[in-house]
Each structure stands twice: as C-alpha cells, then as structure tokens.
Design an enzyme around this catalytic site. Sequence first.
Site, PDB file in Angstrom:
ATOM      1  N   LYS A  21       0.839  -1.206   0.000  1.00 44.13           N
ATOM      2  CA  LYS A  21       0.000   0.000   0.000  1.00 44.13           C
ATOM      3  C   LYS A  21       0.875   1.257   0.000  1.00 44.13           C
ATOM      4  CE  LYS A  21      -2.771   0.934   3.747  1.00 44.13           C
ATOM      5  NZ  LYS A  21      -2.874   2.347   4.150  1.00 44.13           N
ATOM      6  N   GLY A  92      -4.775   8.295   5.411  1.00 42.57           N
ATOM      7  CA  GLY A  92      -3.860   9.253   6.043  1.00 42.57           C
ATOM      8  C   GLY A  92      -2.645   9.505   5.174  1.00 42.57           C
ATOM      9  N   ASP A 310       2.304  -1.056  11.979  1.00 39.08           N
ATOM     10  CA  ASP A 310       1.004  -1.507  11.467  1.00 39.08           C
ATOM     11  C   ASP A 310       0.719  -2.967  11.813  1.00 39.08           C
ATOM     12  OD1 ASP A 310       0.511   0.979  10.408  1.00 39.08           O
ATOM     13  OD2 ASP A 310       1.208   0.474   8.405  1.00 39.08           O
ATOM     14  N   ARG A 384      -7.137  -3.101   9.690  1.00 37.20           N
ATOM     15  CA  ARG A 384      -6.154  -3.983  10.336  1.00 37.20           C
ATOM     16  C   ARG A 384      -6.735  -4.658  11.585  1.00 37.20           C
ATOM     17  NH1 ARG A 384      -2.081  -2.977   6.881  1.00 37.20           N
ATOM     18  NH2 ARG A 384      -1.521  -0.810   6.504  1.00 37.20           N
TER      19      ARG A 384
HETATM   20  C1  S3P Z   1       2.700   4.923   6.242  1.00 38.56           C
HETATM   21  C2  S3P Z   1       3.336   5.240   7.393  1.00 38.56           C
HETATM   22  C3  S3P Z   1       2.868   4.823   8.719  1.00 38.56           C
HETATM   23  C4  S3P Z   1       1.889   3.667   8.623  1.00 38.56           C
HETATM   24  C5  S3P Z   1       0.844   3.887   7.576  1.00 38.56           C
HETATM   25  C6  S3P Z   1       1.494   4.068   6.212  1.00 38.56           C
HETATM   26  C7  S3P Z   1       3.234   5.420   4.956  1.00 38.56           C
HETATM   27  O1  S3P Z   1       2.211   5.908   9.351  1.00 38.56           O
HETATM   28  O2  S3P Z   1       1.248   3.463   9.875  1.00 38.56           O
HETATM   29  O3  S3P Z   1      -0.028   2.782   7.511  1.00 38.56           O
HETATM   30  O4  S3P Z   1       2.839   4.919   3.887  1.00 38.56           O
HETATM   31  O5  S3P Z   1       4.079   6.318   4.985  1.00 38.56           O
HETATM   32  P1  S3P Z   1       3.003   7.028  10.219  1.00 38.56           P
HETATM   33  O6  S3P Z   1       3.923   7.729   9.321  1.00 38.56           O
HETATM   34  O7  S3P Z   1       1.911   7.920  10.735  1.00 38.56           O
HETATM   35  O8  S3P Z   1       3.680   6.255  11.307  1.00 38.56           O
END
Ligand code: S3P
Length: 423
Positions: A21, A92, A310, A384
């Site tokens: 992802k 996010g 994760d 998850r």
């Molecule tokens: C991600 C970074 C992580 C992870 C998220 C994907 C990314 O988050 O938990 O599922 O693709 O950069 P954080 O940067 O908030 O730790």
Amino acid sequence: MNITVSKSKGLTGSVVIPPDKSISHRSAMFSALTGGVCEVRNFSTGADCISTLNIIKTLGCDVEFLAEKHIRIDSRNAFKKGRYKLDCGNSGTSMRLFSGILASREIESTLFGDESLSKRPMKRVILPLELMGAKFKHNDYKAPLIIQGAELFPIDYKTPIASAQVKSCILLAGLNTIGETKVTEPYVSRDHTERMLKYLDADIVTENNVTKIKKSKLTPKNITVCGDISSAAFFMVAAAIVPDSDIVIKNVGLNQTRTGIIDVMQQMGADIQILDKRTECNEETGDLRIRTSNLKAVNIEGSIIPRLIDELPVIAVLASQASGTTVVKDAQDLRNKESDRIKCLVSELQKIGVQIEETPDGFIIEGKTNLKGDAEVECYHDHRLAMSLYVAGLICNKPVCIKEFQWVDISFPEFLQLIESLA
Ligand code: S3P
C-alpha cells in the site's frame, strides 16, 4: 457485512500477497510529478490507493488501467493552476503526502476525507510545512485542509516522532523547493519515499536517520510494486499459531524498515525461512515459508516500533499464544491510526478470551491462552483490526462474529478469498 470465523484445522499451500500500500501510493504520486508517462505494475486496488489515483486524476493526470493492477499514468498536463477539491477517503498517507506536494505548487486545493480521517492529527505535517512558508486553513489542525500553494524555503527539521508520513511530506515539499531540505527522525521510519525518489533520479541522500533533499526534476520510469509485508503479517501470524500449518507467501517486500515483524517472530521462536531474496525498483523482496511454532513472549519497544507499527494488532494475537508476558511499549501513536488501536484492540481481544491489558503507550499480554471465542466483535472501521480479529478467530474454540468486515477493502480486498484458499 458481518462474517463468522471458525476454528481452523491448519493452513497449507502458497499465496501471492497483494501489492504494498505504501509503495503503491508513492508510485502514483511520484509518477504524477514526473511530467511524463510511467507505467506501474502490481498497483494496489485497495480503497486507499484508489483515493490517491483519483486525486492525481483530478490534478490532471490521465490514468489508464492496461490490465488488472497495471496502470499507465500520463502527467504531461498535470498540476495546472486552479482550484481542486481532493477526496482522500480513509487514507492518512494520501492526506499527509499530498499536503507536502501541494503546499509547494502554485495551486489552491482542499484535502478532505471520511469521518475517521477528519479526526486524525494533521498538526504533525502542518507545523513543518508552515515553517517552510506554506499557507494552510484548517479547523484545529484537522481536515478539511485548505492549502494555498506557494514558493517555499528549505528547513532543517527534527521530527518529534518517527513517522514516514511526516518525513515524506517534508521531503516532497523539499523536492520542489530551492536549497537543501533536511529531516532528522528520532528512529528510522519506512524509507520507501527516499528509495523511490532516488530511483527516479532525485537529488536525495540518507544517512541513518537523516535525509537531505534538493529541488529536483524526476525522470519518468516504470515501477513494479512488491507485495505488502503488512498484509503478509496476517498470514505469517496465522500460520505460526494455527496447528498443522505450513505456508509459503510469495513476493513479500523485505525492506529493512518494514521487517520488524520478522525479527520479532524469530525472537519469539517462530519457524520462518526467507527464500529467493531479490531487488526490484530499489526495494528488496522475497518469499517466506512459515510453519506452526512454539512461541515465547518478548518485549517490543524503542527503535523497532516504527518497523512494525502496522503489525502490532496482529502481533497481539500472536503474543496470546506465546508463553510468558509480552510487553509492547513506545507505541502511543497507535492511538492515532484508523482507530485508537490500543483501546479498540484490547476491548475486542478481551471479548474472545485474550488476557490483554491496556497501557498508555501499548499493551501487556499474558500467554499462552486457550481462546474461547463465542463472541461478536467490532472492527471500528479499521481494516487492520478486522483482519487481526479474523486471525484470532482461527484458533478460538467457538466461532467469532466480526461486524462490518468490509472495512478490509481499505488495504486488502482479496483477504477472505486468499485465507480461505489455504484452509
Ligand atoms: C505509512 C506510514 C505509517 C503507517 C501507515 C502508512 C506510509 O504511518 O502506519 O499505515 O505509507 O508512509 P506514520 O507515518 O503515521 O507512522
């Protein structure tokens, strides 16, 4: 969609794990920044990465599916001046990385998302971008974020938390900013942004936890995405805890900043073999063989946390089958994910018989426990959590009903079909 999981008699066979992802998001975003034509093979069709794809389309990219998971992105007409409304859905990564991309370009945009994303903290990216001169409007640092793009200036920034999203956001702003932008993290977080930008010829250098980037033009190239170790994690744990299991997971990304799950499982005594290691598009991949194992408890804290952040929900399920006390610390950022992953995980695992206790920055689990199941559990709109509860259901004495299981589609629409193929 509610589903019921029953005790498994053993998992055997092999599966090809779906595309990563994090790398899929970046492949679409960075292709869009090349101003040329790129093909991406093995692109994730989970809802999060489709949000990113729709955003680059709105920004003027021509996106065509040449086959399932194989896309062609033409960005020759992208990023024209104008106003854009961009829907990040539940993602996010889309919201935080696009903040850095858009703040440094002369366009006005609004980034918005679903209910869960609208509650997640964005101050962590807005603050450093404002230090670079970015102009944001927001409601107490939450989405929707209105960005008036501008020419930025470089910063030397120390991130308070190890977050790949924060680091990537600043680096992507730095990619379009004259001068040298520098980011230092307390611990190294996943480095897919750095690797892919380097692959596309950006002027970027990393040494330990410090990365420096200068304004660069990216070269359009084709990208192949490897399988997602965070998706593989559910199968790895399932095979280790379900009696009489022996599985092979093919094409798993083995980037060192993501393999904390392998280190922890090996420390716990899990039988994992890495087969056929190779490198593609500056990322390591390989196949994994996992067999049912006798497990012992471990402590998980400090620099390993960003390398398995994760995977912690499914690691909790694993720890319930390890003899002794497993303590997870320094993971307070789990409370800021798609759900409060500490609170929600603890409450749902307790319902099926796991001896787990919440702490401010993690959890404590006593094992090994014979899980009773016989409960209805919630996934709190969190993909998850849904898959972790499914894995727990495979070893419960009585069936477990998981409500709203469709949330798995965020990262892993093929989950049920693949796990059932091993039964
Ligand atoms: C991600 C970074 C992580 C992870 C998220 C994907 C990314 O988050 O938990 O599922 O693709 O950069 P954080 O940067 O908030 O730790």
